[in-house]
Enzyme design. Structure first.
Site, PDB file in Angstrom:
ATOM      1  N   GLY A 131      -2.618  -1.322  10.877  1.00 22.93           N
ATOM      2  CA  GLY A 131      -3.460  -0.331  11.527  1.00 22.93           C
ATOM      3  C   GLY A 131      -4.942  -0.639  11.462  1.00 22.93           C
ATOM      4  N   GLU A 181       3.069   2.789   3.522  1.00 22.22           N
ATOM      5  CA  GLU A 181       2.552   4.156   3.511  1.00 22.22           C
ATOM      6  C   GLU A 181       3.339   5.035   2.539  1.00 22.22           C
ATOM      7  OE1 GLU A 181       1.065   3.427   8.035  1.00 22.22           O
ATOM      8  OE2 GLU A 181       2.873   4.619   7.716  1.00 22.22           O
ATOM      9  N   GLU A 188       4.746  -6.946   5.013  1.00 16.69           N
ATOM     10  CA  GLU A 188       3.631  -6.306   5.706  1.00 16.69           C
ATOM     11  C   GLU A 188       2.424  -6.272   4.781  1.00 16.69           C
ATOM     12  OE1 GLU A 188       4.944  -2.262   6.596  1.00 16.69           O
ATOM     13  OE2 GLU A 188       4.988  -1.916   4.451  1.00 16.69           O
ATOM     14  N   LYS A 199       6.230   5.879  13.289  1.00 18.84           N
ATOM     15  CA  LYS A 199       5.523   6.670  12.273  1.00 18.84           C
ATOM     16  C   LYS A 199       5.516   8.159  12.670  1.00 18.84           C
ATOM     17  CE  LYS A 199       2.983   2.563  10.901  1.00 18.84           C
ATOM     18  NZ  LYS A 199       1.735   1.988  10.359  1.00 18.84           N
ATOM     19  N   SER A 247      -0.282  -5.257  12.397  1.00 16.61           N
ATOM     20  CA  SER A 247      -1.077  -5.413  13.629  1.00 16.61           C
ATOM     21  C   SER A 247      -0.527  -6.499  14.545  1.00 16.61           C
ATOM     22  CB  SER A 247      -2.549  -5.658  13.293  1.00 16.61           C
ATOM     23  OG  SER A 247      -3.097  -4.544  12.607  1.00 16.61           O
ATOM     24  N   HIS A 260       8.145   1.446   3.136  1.00 17.77           N
ATOM     25  CA  HIS A 260       6.952   1.117   3.924  1.00 17.77           C
ATOM     26  C   HIS A 260       5.701   1.341   3.074  1.00 17.77           C
ATOM     27  CE1 HIS A 260       3.828   1.392   7.003  1.00 17.77           C
ATOM     28  NE2 HIS A 260       4.645   0.700   7.772  1.00 17.77           N
ATOM     29  N   ASN A 283       8.085   0.860  14.558  1.00 14.38           N
ATOM     30  CA  ASN A 283       7.933   1.998  13.650  1.00 14.38           C
ATOM     31  C   ASN A 283       6.986   3.000  14.297  1.00 14.38           C
ATOM     32  OD1 ASN A 283       7.662   3.759  11.528  1.00 14.38           O
ATOM     33  ND2 ASN A 283       6.571   2.337  10.189  1.00 14.38           N
TER      34      ASN A 283
END
Length: 247
Positions: free
Chosen positions: A170, A96, A164, A12, A210, A94, A10
């Site tokens: 991150g 985010e 996730e 991003k 990660s 996702h 991904n």
């Protein structure tokens, strides 16, 4: 039944023509495990460009798609638009999108169902925040998010679930292989009890959070981890090592 390992990258909101050219050279050179399905999630404006540089064995995904064919939805993309420019996968839900853009379980489920109906393959993301994990809510949150998707999906053939943990994205923190396996096993049990044993056996559940060249082999050796959804490391040459984690 053997589930084909599936590794997604991904990217991003990262990249330029120059950096994507360099990354695609690395991926093309590989060598990459031929037994792994590889998908890269590319910013929409670069999908055609990335597709033109990558071998057919590496598929390209959009990072989001809306639940309609067309209309007054400024800034959104329809699945058919992604298909038109060379992406046959899409990442939906996702963390985010959930955390920053406020997408609900129901909207994500509707987007998954619509993308599938339009002929795309979907990486559907679920996962808990640090607060939810510390409150002992990991399974409840993951099951709630999965239940919403399951309410709209009848055929799971073209769905990959990405677990996730939000606290591990991150941050450099990674769920231990045992922590990740525990959630993956619980999700597979959920599918057995709430969808069907056949879907449970067949569905691939990726781990995202990660993942690096240093931890991918141990994570990938867990029986219910069927691949990875990789963020930061997918922009680096080490993504090749992550793809090859099962070798």
């Amino acid at each position: 039944m053997g589930r084909k390992f599936c590794v997604g990258g991904n990217w991003k909101m990262n990249g330029s023509k120059a950096s994507i050219t360099d990354l695609c050279k690395v991926l093309t050179a590989g060598p990459l495990d031929p037994n792994v399905e590889i998908v890269v999630g590319c910013p929409a404006v670069y999908i055609s460009f990335a597709r033109s540089l990558l071998p057919e064995s590496i598929r390209v995904a959009g990072q989001n798609a809306y639940k309609a064919k067309s209309g007054a939805f400024t800034g959104e993309m329809a699945p058919s638009m992604l298909l038109d420019v060379g992406a046959d996968w899409v990442i939906i839900g996702h963390s985010e999108r959930r955390q920053i853009f406020g997408e609900s379980d129901e909207l994500i489920a509707e987007k998954v169902a619509f993308a599938l109906a339009e002929g795309m393959k979907v990486i559907a993301c679920i996962g808990e925040t640090l607060q939810e994990r510390e409150a002992g809510q990991t399974e409840a949150v993951c099951f709630r998010q999965t239940k919403a998707i399951a309410a709209t999906v009848k055929d799971w053939t073209n769905v990959v679930i990405a677990y996730e943990p939000v606290w591990a994205i991150g941050t450099g923190k990674t769920a231990t292989p045992a922590q990740a396996q525990e959630v993956h096993a619980a999700l597979r049990k959920w599918f057995t009890e709430n969808v069907s044993p056949e879907v449970s056996d067949a569905i691939r559940i990726q781990y995202g959070g990660s993942v690096t060249a240093a931890n991918c082999r141990e994570l990938g050796s867990q029986p219910d981890i069927d691949g990875f959804l990789v963020g930061g490391a997918s922009l680096k040459p080490e993504f090749v090592q992550i793809v090859n984690a099962k070798q």
